[in-house]
Design a protein around this motif. Structure first.
Motif, PDB file in Angstrom:
ATOM      1  N   LEU A  11       0.835  -1.097   0.160  1.00  0.00           N
ATOM      2  CA  LEU A  11      -0.122  -0.046   0.036  1.00  0.00           C
ATOM      3  C   LEU A  11       1.053   1.232   0.178  1.00  0.00           C
ATOM      4  CD1 LEU A  11      -2.878   1.165   0.128  1.00  0.00           C
ATOM      5  CD2 LEU A  11      -2.899   1.142   2.461  1.00  0.00           C
ATOM      6  N   ILE A  12       1.777   1.380   0.784  1.00  0.00           N
ATOM      7  CA  ILE A  12       2.922   2.412   0.736  1.00  0.00           C
ATOM      8  C   ILE A  12       3.308   2.444  -0.539  1.00  0.00           C
ATOM      9  CG2 ILE A  12       4.963   3.033   1.866  1.00  0.00           C
ATOM     10  CD1 ILE A  12       4.148   1.897   4.339  1.00  0.00           C
ATOM     11  N   LEU A  13       3.864   1.644  -1.139  1.00  0.00           N
ATOM     12  CA  LEU A  13       4.521   1.541  -2.630  1.00  0.00           C
ATOM     13  C   LEU A  13       3.551   2.079  -3.677  1.00  0.00           C
ATOM     14  CD1 LEU A  13       6.732  -1.528  -2.558  1.00  0.00           C
ATOM     15  CD2 LEU A  13       7.427   0.595  -2.519  1.00  0.00           C
ATOM     16  N   ALA A  14       2.224   1.639  -3.359  1.00  0.00           N
ATOM     17  CA  ALA A  14       1.213   2.184  -4.549  1.00  0.00           C
ATOM     18  C   ALA A  14       1.066   3.682  -4.126  1.00  0.00           C
ATOM     19  CB  ALA A  14       0.082   1.447  -4.260  1.00  0.00           C
ATOM     20  N   MET A  15       0.897   4.069  -2.826  1.00  0.00           N
ATOM     21  CA  MET A  15       0.589   5.523  -2.548  1.00  0.00           C
ATOM     22  C   MET A  15       2.006   6.297  -3.071  1.00  0.00           C
ATOM     23  SD  MET A  15      -1.391   4.986   1.300  1.00  0.00           S
ATOM     24  CE  MET A  15      -0.505   6.175   1.816  1.00  0.00           C
ATOM     25  N   GLY A  16       3.143   5.781  -2.848  1.00  0.00           N
ATOM     26  CA  GLY A  16       4.030   6.740  -3.128  1.00  0.00           C
ATOM     27  C   GLY A  16       4.152   7.031  -4.750  1.00  0.00           C
ATOM     28  N   LEU A  17       3.884   5.844  -5.559  1.00  0.00           N
ATOM     29  CA  LEU A  17       3.553   6.050  -6.734  1.00  0.00           C
ATOM     30  C   LEU A  17       2.685   7.272  -7.288  1.00  0.00           C
ATOM     31  CD1 LEU A  17       3.959   2.503  -8.482  1.00  0.00           C
ATOM     32  CD2 LEU A  17       5.728   4.446  -8.441  1.00  0.00           C
ATOM     33  N   VAL A  18       1.582   7.082  -6.466  1.00  0.00           N
ATOM     34  CA  VAL A  18       0.224   8.065  -6.840  1.00  0.00           C
ATOM     35  C   VAL A  18       0.829   9.437  -6.372  1.00  0.00           C
ATOM     36  CG1 VAL A  18      -2.056   8.470  -6.143  1.00  0.00           C
ATOM     37  CG2 VAL A  18      -1.346   6.193  -6.687  1.00  0.00           C
ATOM     38  N   ALA A  19       1.507   9.487  -5.099  1.00  0.00           N
ATOM     39  CA  ALA A  19       1.664  10.862  -4.774  1.00  0.00           C
ATOM     40  C   ALA A  19       2.774  11.455  -5.566  1.00  0.00           C
ATOM     41  CB  ALA A  19       2.475  10.626  -3.378  1.00  0.00           C
ATOM     42  N   SER A  20       3.552  10.598  -6.045  1.00  0.00           N
ATOM     43  CA  SER A  20       4.673  11.243  -6.972  1.00  0.00           C
ATOM     44  C   SER A  20       4.227  11.701  -8.173  1.00  0.00           C
ATOM     45  CB  SER A  20       6.046  10.249  -7.126  1.00  0.00           C
ATOM     46  OG  SER A  20       5.572   9.178  -7.979  1.00  0.00           O
TER      47      SER A  20
END
Length: 80
Positions: A11-20
């Motif tokens: 989830l953190i990895l997916a959120m990181g991609l979306v945030a970036s």
């Protein structure tokens, strides 16, 4: 507990991609987007490290932090 941590890392990895991508879309440029993505990658690596507790996991977390530092320092150097 390990399943929960694994899910949280994903989830953190997916959120990181979306945030970036959101930072990039807002006009902050690749420097800002990469900094945000690398911060999320460090968070995911540290969470994974809290569960694994092996030398390989420690080395991977240290490598992630080192790469983040080098990339951000490279973005701070302005050519010319």
């Amino acid at each position: 507990m390990a399943d929960l941590a694994g899910t949280a890392v994903s989830l953190i990895l997916a959120m990181g991609l979306v945030a970036s991508l959101a930072v990039l879309a807002r006009g902050a440029g690749p420097r800002g987007a990469m900094a945000v993505l690398l911060d999320f990658l460090v968070a995911a690596g540290l969470l994974r490290l809290s569960q694994a507790q092996t030398w390989t996991a420690i080395a991977l977390a240290a490598l992630t932090v080192a790469i983040r530092k080098v990339v951000v320092a490279g973005f701070l150097v302005r050519p010319g």
